[in-house]
Design a protein around this motif. Structure first.
Motif, PDB file in Angstrom:
ATOM      1  N   THR A  57       0.491  -0.856   0.248  1.00  0.00           N
ATOM      2  CA  THR A  57      -0.199   0.063   0.365  1.00  0.00           C
ATOM      3  C   THR A  57       0.646   0.989   0.311  1.00  0.00           C
ATOM      4  N   GLY A  58       1.522   1.101  -0.474  1.00  0.00           N
ATOM      5  CA  GLY A  58       2.752   2.567  -1.048  1.00  0.00           C
ATOM      6  C   GLY A  58       4.087   2.932   0.224  1.00  0.00           C
ATOM      7  N   GLY A  59       4.320   2.051   2.073  1.00  0.00           N
ATOM      8  CA  GLY A  59       5.046   2.190   2.587  1.00  0.00           C
ATOM      9  C   GLY A  59       6.208   1.108   1.889  1.00  0.00           C
ATOM     10  N   HIS A  60       7.547   1.508   2.446  1.00  0.00           N
ATOM     11  CA  HIS A  60       8.977   0.421   3.137  1.00  0.00           C
ATOM     12  C   HIS A  60       9.010   0.304   4.430  1.00  0.00           C
ATOM     13  N   LEU A  61       9.576  -0.790   4.497  1.00  0.00           N
ATOM     14  CA  LEU A  61       9.975  -1.708   5.625  1.00  0.00           C
ATOM     15  C   LEU A  61      11.548  -2.399   5.833  1.00  0.00           C
ATOM     16  N   THR A  62      11.980  -2.213   6.462  1.00  0.00           N
ATOM     17  CA  THR A  62      13.065  -3.200   6.931  1.00  0.00           C
ATOM     18  C   THR A  62      12.766  -4.166   7.752  1.00  0.00           C
ATOM     19  N   GLY A  63      13.043  -5.140   7.216  1.00  0.00           N
ATOM     20  CA  GLY A  63      12.163  -6.716   8.121  1.00  0.00           C
ATOM     21  C   GLY A  63      13.691  -7.680   7.877  1.00  0.00           C
ATOM     22  N   TRP A 145      11.783   7.017  -4.658  1.00  0.00           N
ATOM     23  CA  TRP A 145      11.555   7.869  -3.820  1.00  0.00           C
ATOM     24  C   TRP A 145      11.245   6.314  -2.388  1.00  0.00           C
ATOM     25  N   LEU A 146      12.278   7.102  -1.250  1.00  0.00           N
ATOM     26  CA  LEU A 146      11.816   6.134  -0.409  1.00  0.00           C
ATOM     27  C   LEU A 146      11.841   6.859   1.027  1.00  0.00           C
ATOM     28  N   ARG A 147      11.174   7.513   1.224  1.00  0.00           N
ATOM     29  CA  ARG A 147      10.855   8.995   2.665  1.00  0.00           C
ATOM     30  C   ARG A 147      10.913   8.252   4.369  1.00  0.00           C
ATOM     31  N   TYR A 148      11.878   8.980   4.826  1.00  0.00           N
ATOM     32  CA  TYR A 148      12.000   8.100   5.963  1.00  0.00           C
ATOM     33  C   TYR A 148      10.863   8.789   7.071  1.00  0.00           C
ATOM     34  N   PRO A 149      10.408   7.510   7.935  1.00  0.00           N
ATOM     35  CA  PRO A 149       9.658   7.931   8.639  1.00  0.00           C
ATOM     36  C   PRO A 149       9.637   8.710   9.762  1.00  0.00           C
ATOM     37  N   ASN A 150      10.810   8.687  10.511  1.00  0.00           N
ATOM     38  CA  ASN A 150      10.707   9.992  12.175  1.00  0.00           C
ATOM     39  C   ASN A 150      11.647  11.103  11.286  1.00  0.00           C
ATOM     40  N   THR A 151      12.261  10.563  10.370  1.00  0.00           N
ATOM     41  CA  THR A 151      13.744  12.332  10.114  1.00  0.00           C
ATOM     42  C   THR A 151      13.869  12.478   8.939  1.00  0.00           C
ATOM     43  N   ASP A 152      14.336  13.826   8.613  1.00  0.00           N
ATOM     44  CA  ASP A 152      14.248  13.869   7.349  1.00  0.00           C
ATOM     45  C   ASP A 152      15.603  13.785   6.200  1.00  0.00           C
ATOM     46  N   HIS A 153      15.077  12.170   5.857  1.00  0.00           N
ATOM     47  CA  HIS A 153      15.634  11.324   4.994  1.00  0.00           C
ATOM     48  C   HIS A 153      15.365  10.727   3.750  1.00  0.00           C
ATOM     49  N   ALA A 154      16.217  10.043   2.908  1.00  0.00           N
ATOM     50  CA  ALA A 154      15.585   9.911   2.213  1.00  0.00           C
ATOM     51  C   ALA A 154      16.152   9.310   1.132  1.00  0.00           C
ATOM     52  N   LEU A 155      15.685   7.755   0.526  1.00  0.00           N
ATOM     53  CA  LEU A 155      16.228   7.163  -0.323  1.00  0.00           C
ATOM     54  C   LEU A 155      16.066   6.917  -1.368  1.00  0.00           C
ATOM     55  N   LEU A 156      16.835   7.846  -2.586  1.00  0.00           N
ATOM     56  CA  LEU A 156      16.162   7.452  -4.725  1.00  0.00           C
ATOM     57  C   LEU A 156      16.964   5.970  -5.291  1.00  0.00           C
TER      58      LEU A 156
END
Length: 315
Positions: A57-63, A145-156
């Motif tokens: 549904t559009g998220g990204h998770l580290t598992g 783009w993957l934007r982090y949930p809690n901080t001003d960071h993003a991965l491309l």
């Protein structure tokens, strides 16, 4: 000019002068594995600790992919890309990730391969307003783009064909850093992974995956799930990943043990990065630690840092 030639010519530094300063990172310490096939999602749901419904549904998770005793063998940040799934993992573990996931494949219609064309770029501070909402993903002309949930960071996640032009645009008014810069970003964000040297050490919740949605206790069965669930519902965690900052000129490697001032075992290293003032690290520590730590007999001159989320210790 190829991407490798272009990036080799860039004046990359190890870190920005401040962790909140706008920076651009070449994340060659991460690799991308592509999972494709009509049963890819169903198969990964039974192998990873996170819930892929959130990814769908559009998220990204580290598992984590776990051993039978519930410890992380590898960890991957997973995102949906059309019908496929992309999994970001430490470069040195890409083949181990594929081997671990293939172990239980049998006749499942899923295949895994390293995406050799993928380029991973990290962005820190003053993110463009066009990026997805925190914790979400989105694609534009530059890539995924993957934007982090809690901080001003993003991965491309881009590709070698576009990477030079994308880097040139994003590098304006930003400090260009190497992989150390992004390891520092992950430490600032409290995002831990299983790096080579720390395999089969940590339960998912020990790396705070229960806080960052990297483990789901209601999704059903996956490898190692029984041990993880038992600790969650019936146990009491005595250690969790925390941040330390230290000034000793010592690089801490994943999996290395640390001791307290009494010489007793205090925890293990998750990751570390050089900063403008010394080093920062994510370290699994006992609850009652004061942050004064030693590597062997050498003092780290360390203090406890802060994370961008609250740790749910149980009394």
């Amino acid at each position: 000019m190829s991407w490798s030639q272009f990036i080799a010519a860039q004046p990359l530094v190890e870190h920005a002068e401040a962790s909140t300063a706008p920076a651009l990172s070449h994340c060659d310490h991460l690799a991308v594995i592509r999972a494709h096939g009509e049963e890819a999602g169903h198969y990964l749901q039974g192998q990873l600790s996170c819930d892929l419904h959130d990814v769908d549904t559009g998220g990204h998770l580290t598992g984590m992919h776990l051993s039978l005793k519930g410890r992380g063998l590898v960890s991957v940040r997973t995102v949906r890309d059309g019908d496929d799934y992309l999994m970001l993992c430490p470069t040195g573990q890409s083949e181990a990730v594929i081997k671990s996931l293939m172990k239980y494949r049998l006749r499942a219609k899923v295949d895994f391969q390293v995406d050799e064309q993928a380029v991973i770029i990290g962005l820190t501070g003053q993110l463009p307003t066009t990026l997805p909402e925190p914790g979400q993903t989105g694609r534009n002309g530059q890539g995924l783009w993957l934007r982090y949930p809690n901080t001003d960071h993003a991965l491309l996640i881009s590709d070698k064909e576009r990477a030079e032009s994308v880097w040139t645009v994003l590098a304006q008014d930003r400090t260009a850093t190497n992989a150390n810069g992004w390891r520092q970003a992950d430490i600032d964000a409290g995002e831990g992974m299983v790096y080579p040297g720390a395999e089969d050490l940590f339960l998912p919740q020990v790396l705070n995956y229960d806080v960052t949605a990297g483990v789901n206790f209601k999704k059903g069965c996956y490898t190692g799930q029984e041990v993880v669930a038992r600790m969650h519902f019936k146990g009491k965690l005595k250690q969790r990943m925390q941040r330390i900052d230290y000034t000793a000129d010592v690089e801490l490697l994943p999996g290395e043990p640390l001791r307290n001032s009494n010489g007793k075992a205090a925890g293990e290293v998750v990751s570390s990065a050089r900063t403008a003032n010394g080093y920062s690290a994510l370290v699994v520590l006992r609850r009652d630690t004061d942050g004064v730590l030693f590597k062997d007999d050498e003092p780290l001159n360390s203090t406890l840092g802060t994370l961008p989320y609250t740790l749910p210790w149980k009394d």
